[in-house]
Design an enzyme around this catalytic site. Structure first.
Site, short mmCIF file in Angstrom:
data_model
loop_
_atom_site.label_atom_id
_atom_site.label_comp_id
_atom_site.label_asym_id
_atom_site.label_seq_id
_atom_site.Cartn_x
_atom_site.Cartn_y
_atom_site.Cartn_z
N ASP A 38 1.09 -1.19 0.16
CA ASP A 38 0.02 0.58 0.10
C ASP A 38 0.65 1.55 0.12
O ASP A 38 1.58 1.57 1.05
CB ASP A 38 -1.07 0.00 1.17
N ASP A 39 1.09 2.38 -0.52
CA ASP A 39 1.96 3.42 -1.26
C ASP A 39 3.37 2.60 -1.36
O ASP A 39 4.03 3.72 -0.80
CB ASP A 39 1.68 4.05 0.46
N CYS A 74 -5.81 4.88 -3.55
CA CYS A 74 -5.50 3.39 -3.33
C CYS A 74 -6.71 2.90 -4.15
O CYS A 74 -6.69 1.64 -4.14
CB CYS A 74 -5.43 3.82 -1.87
N ASP A 309 -0.07 -1.00 -4.55
CA ASP A 309 -2.04 0.46 -5.33
C ASP A 309 -1.18 1.22 -5.89
O ASP A 309 -2.22 2.11 -6.80
CB ASP A 309 -3.07 0.18 -4.47
N ASN A 310 -0.45 1.98 -5.95
CA ASN A 310 -0.08 3.28 -6.16
C ASN A 310 1.26 4.03 -5.70
O ASN A 310 2.01 3.13 -4.57
CB ASN A 310 -0.93 4.48 -5.87
#
Length: 534
Positions: A38-39, A74, A309-310
């Site tokens: 995540d991130d 997200c 996700d990014n």
């Protein structure tokens, strides 16, 4: 751990109910594991703490150097992973219920046709999910934690957004509350242990799909106790785009104060260290899963994907920290895969996107992606070294900006329409930070073309080969014909669905450009573009 007992009972029921015919038909299909962080950036060193992961997945398989997300936020990005669709087709535009994040509308329109649902229903896979699903999952207006998305035999969903302690999990629709005891509650470790439980107790007669979605390295950046003093001397990288003014860029980037305040620099450096510390537990999770598969004799028949996700930024163009922007640091992510028929120590420069993950996994399972409504393509042939020259040369990136209807009392001069503002009145988002980009990677071009949905149709163009840190917007100096072709291609991609999203790009020899085919409804964009470039 209570989850262990739940899991054993649940899996026994699943095994009892499944017929031997299904077992026999699907036995030889490969297993699939997706580990989603995540991130996690790649542009500013996000993989540096993940030495075990790089060795066990990257060195053992293939690493993609041009992997991008369909949206640098997200929930829209996770929706693209699950559905294989661009945001304009799955309609998740931000992290709120109003933005369709895990909403009732999302549940009715998309959840039943996610790729895990198809793996379970059409290919006989047993499926396991653990971790962060979508940011609003578990919200009372979206069915609460009792709602278990279709497609999952075993479900451990985190209520709402990333946390490390004091959270609630939905274990097959029943709330399981966790506190702040490291040995029982640290979420990254809980996900690792539940994954190992699943591998231990699942059926051995069916292939499995396992998705483990860690909170790290998302805020609040809470490291495990043993890692809290790691990287004490580390700072965010001082790349050429660090703490400089984003001249020639959209007004939101230009409003950032340069140089940044000392307090902002200290804050982002501290956040950078904390993010890396949380990743050490992710590294342990990866090692545990790989080793358990190896001990069970299942590693050689299992594809393991590792991605995010990014991306993320810490100080680029004087923006303290966040995602949401169109630049490489926010839209580019790590992607490593190991598995059957993937030779070790490979690196690929082919252009892949997170809308391709679902199609690739369906392809692995022997399902026909063309029978779905997915926008992405399977990159399994690339991983197996069978790729021909017809791979697409561009992908779409979309983002819909968010802002507040009222002015921030601490920053009245900014007016309404901004959000994610820091104490020194530098804002990371706004209503008209709404853009769409064509990201092109071809033998003759490494280009990014972006248009903003604002009053002036602001355009940003970057030659990423010559300018990897995207310092210079060449929109006003690039050849007019290229500009028109890119404008045309962007409009095509923004209205594409399924097969039409995979058509040849501007830098593909098969591309055909006919100005007469420009959509009349978008002619105002082209005329504004021409006026702007004069």
């Amino acid at each position: 751990m209570r989850s262990h007992r739940c899991l054993c009972g649940f899996l026994l029921i699943c095994v009892t109910l499944c017929s031997s015919a299904v077992f026999a038909a699907s036995y030889r299909r490969p297993n699939i594991v997706l580990i989603l962080t995540d991130d996690l950036d790649i542009a500013i060193g996000g993989l540096s703490p993940l030495n075990k992961t790089k060795k066990l997945i990257g060195d053992a398989g293939i690493s993609f150097t041009n992997a991008f997300v369909a949206s640098p936020l997200c929930c829209p990005s996770r929706a693209s992973i699950l559905t294989g669709k661009y945001p304009h087709n799955h309609h998740v535009i931000n992290n709120t219920l109003e933005g369709n994040c895990s909403s009732k509308a999302w549940q009715k329109s998309e959840e039943a046709t996610t790729f895990p649902s198809l793996l379970k229903a059409n290919a006989g896979y047993q499926t396991f999910f653990a971790g962060k699903y979508l940011n609003q999952y578990g919200h009372a207006e979206a069915g609460g934690v009792e709602h278990v998305p279709p497609g999952w035999n075993y479900w451990v969903g985190l209520e709402k957004n990333s946390k490390y302690y004091n959270y609630t999990l939905s274990v097959n629709g029943k709330a399981q509350k966790h506190g702040a005891d490291y040995n029982k509650d640290y979420l990254t470790d809980v996900l690792a242990n539940m994954s190992l439980d699943f591998l231990q107790h699942k059926s051995n007669y069916q292939p499995f799909f396992m998705m483990v979605s860690t909170p790290a390295p998302h805020s609040p950046w809470t490291a495990a106790p043993q890692y809290q003093n790691s990287f004490n001397n580390t700072k965010a990288p001082r790349d050429p785009n660090f703490n400089i003014h984003g001249k020639d860029k959209h007004w939101l980037i230009r409003q950032a104060k340069t140089p940044m305040t000392n307090s902002s620099v200290q804050f982002l450096d501290d956040a950078f260290r904390k993010r890396w510390r949380t990743l050490l537990s992710v590294d342990d999770l990866v090692e545990k899963i790989v080793k358990r598969l190896e001990v069970r004799g299942e590693l050689d028949n299992t594809y393991i994907f590792f991605t995010s996700d990014n991306g993320y930024h810490t100080g680029q163009f004087s923006l303290p920290l966040d995602k949401r922007q169109l630049y490489e640091f926010d839209i580019k992510v790590p992607l490593m895969v190991r598995g059957p028929n993937i030779k070790p120590n490979q690196t690929s420069q082919m252009l892949v996107a997170n809308v391709d993950l679902g199609p690739t996994m369906l392809d692995i399972a022997g399902l026909d992606v063309n029978k779905t409504q997915m926008d992405g393509m399977s990159f399994l042939p690339i991983m197996e070294g069978k790729m021909n020259s017809s791979w697409r040369t561009d992908i779409l990136v979309e983002y819909e900006g968010e802002g507040s209807n009222v002015s921030d009392p601490a920053c009245p001069l900014l007016g309404p329409g901004v959000s994610e503002c820091f104490p020194d009145c530098v804002c990371e988002d706004s209503y008209n930070n709404t853009y769409a980009c064509v990201r092109t990677v071809a033998p003759s071009a490494n280009l990014q073309y972006c248009e903003f949905d604002d009053n002036e149709v602001f355009v940003e163009v970057y030659n990423v080969t010559a300018d990897p840190f995207q310092l210079t917007n060449i929109a006003k100096s690039i050849d007019q014909e290229i500009l028109e072709k890119m404008n045309h291609r962007l409009m095509m991609l923004q209205s594409c669905a399924g097969q039409s999203c995979r058509t040849p790009g501007v830098y593909d020899p098969r591309y055909k450009f006919d100005p007469r085919q420009m959509f009349t409804s978008h002619s105002w964009r082209l005329s504004r573009l021409r006026q702007k470039m004069k």
